[in-house]
Write an enzyme that holds these catalytic residues in place. Structure first.
Site, short mmCIF file in Angstrom:
data_model
loop_
_atom_site.label_atom_id
_atom_site.label_comp_id
_atom_site.label_asym_id
_atom_site.label_seq_id
_atom_site.Cartn_x
_atom_site.Cartn_y
_atom_site.Cartn_z
CG ASN A 12 -1.79 1.20 1.34
OD1 ASN A 12 -1.89 1.97 0.39
ND2 ASN A 12 -2.41 1.39 2.50
CD1 TRP A 13 3.95 1.07 -2.38
CD2 TRP A 13 3.98 1.85 -4.48
NE1 TRP A 13 4.83 0.29 -3.09
CE2 TRP A 13 4.87 0.75 -4.39
CE3 TRP A 13 3.84 2.49 -5.71
CZ2 TRP A 13 5.61 0.30 -5.48
CZ3 TRP A 13 4.57 2.03 -6.79
CH2 TRP A 13 5.45 0.95 -6.67
CE LYS A 14 -0.27 3.54 4.51
NZ LYS A 14 -0.34 3.73 5.94
N GLY A 26 2.50 -1.08 4.55
CA GLY A 26 2.56 0.35 4.23
C GLY A 26 4.01 0.79 4.11
N GLY A 27 4.54 1.39 5.18
CA GLY A 27 5.89 1.95 5.19
C GLY A 27 6.94 1.05 4.57
N GLY A 41 1.69 2.50 11.04
CA GLY A 41 2.79 3.48 10.95
C GLY A 41 3.42 3.83 12.29
CG HIS A 58 -6.28 2.33 4.58
ND1 HIS A 58 -5.84 3.31 5.47
CD2 HIS A 58 -5.31 1.39 4.55
CE1 HIS A 58 -4.65 2.95 5.93
NE2 HIS A 58 -4.30 1.80 5.38
CD GLU A 103 -4.14 -1.99 7.37
OE1 GLU A 103 -2.98 -2.22 7.04
OE2 GLU A 103 -4.78 -0.99 6.99
#
Ligand code: PGA
Length: 247
Positions: A7-9, A232-233, A174, A96, A168
């Protein structure tokens, strides 16, 4: 099949995302050849087509980070499921927590999104998770119930393919704070229990997301009934992302 969802947001600009794919092209191809593992990249809407073309014919799947609840029409600023289909998306994240924060869909809207995606053979990835206060006060079951119960009821009997539910916990996203495996398994069991009430248990697949990294992934892979990670990160740090997939 285990899903590694990157998930590159909205972290990379168009040019940065293209450079990231080109710089790590060989590595991505190596990962795409691993058995029983699927890599899915969820870039910004604007990057979907170009990234899909970069990995043309390779086994790298592309997903979107949301979709409109509406049929094509006068909905300025929205992106239709039909366009996602045309662009070759195989997955789509919905609800999300970073979306829920600003604009939460009703269970009815969430159910419509799931069914629209399902009709187009795009696999929906529904995100759920409690806030820290619900975790600490042990009200997490109620929080999760609010997010799945009515949605499950509405899609029951209508959904044909799978629905991925990505658990999540909001406080884990994060932050580096991952809950105990026992807690994650308890929530997974609860989601499975609820899905059985609506005869959806054969269709639900479970993912975990929230501060998964190259150090904790090995342990987290032991979570019972786990079908994938939402990353994510760490998905923006290719070396570590690759380490996780190769575990
Ligand atoms: P994180 O994000 O891995 O950076 O915690 C996960 C997510 O938001 O899907």
């Amino acid at each position: 099949m285990f899903i590694y969802a990157a998930n590159w947001k909205m972290k990379m600009s168009f040019n940065e995302a293209v450079a990231f794919c080109k710089d790590n092209y060989k590595g991505f191809l190596e990962l795409s050849e691993l058995k029983d593992k699927n890599i899915v990249i969820f870039p910004e809407f604007t990057q979907i087509k170009t990234i899909k073309d970069i990995f043309d014919k390779n086994n790298i799947f592309i997903g979107a980070q949301d979709c409109s609840v509406n049929d094509p029409g006068a909905f300025t600023g929205q992106v239709s499921v039909s366009s996602l289909k045309d662009l070759g998306c195989s997955y789509c994240i919905i609800e999300h927590s970073e979306m829920r924060e600003y604009r939460q869909d009703s269970p009815e809207e969430t159910a419509v999104k799931i069914l629209r995606l399902d009709q187009e053979n795009i696999i929906p990835v529904l995100c759920v998770g409690e806030y820290l206060q619900d975790f600490l006060s042990k009200k997490y079951r109620d929080a999760i119930k609010d997010q799945i119960n009515r949605v499950f009821e509405l899609i029951s009997g209508y959904i044909n393919g799978n629905l991925y539910v990505a658990y999540e916990p909001v406080f884990a996203i994060g932050t580096g704070n991952v809950p105990e495996i026992a807690h994650i398994e308890e929530v997974f069991d609860y989601i499975i229990e609820e899905s059985k009430k609506f005869k959806l248990d054969g269709k639900i697949k479970l993912m975990y997301g929230g501060s998964v990294n190259e150090k904790n992934a090995k342990n987290l892979k032991n979570i019972r009934n786990l079908n994938g990670f939402l990353l994510g990160g760490v998905s923006l740090d290719f070396k570590n992302f690759k380490k996780i997939v190769e575990l």
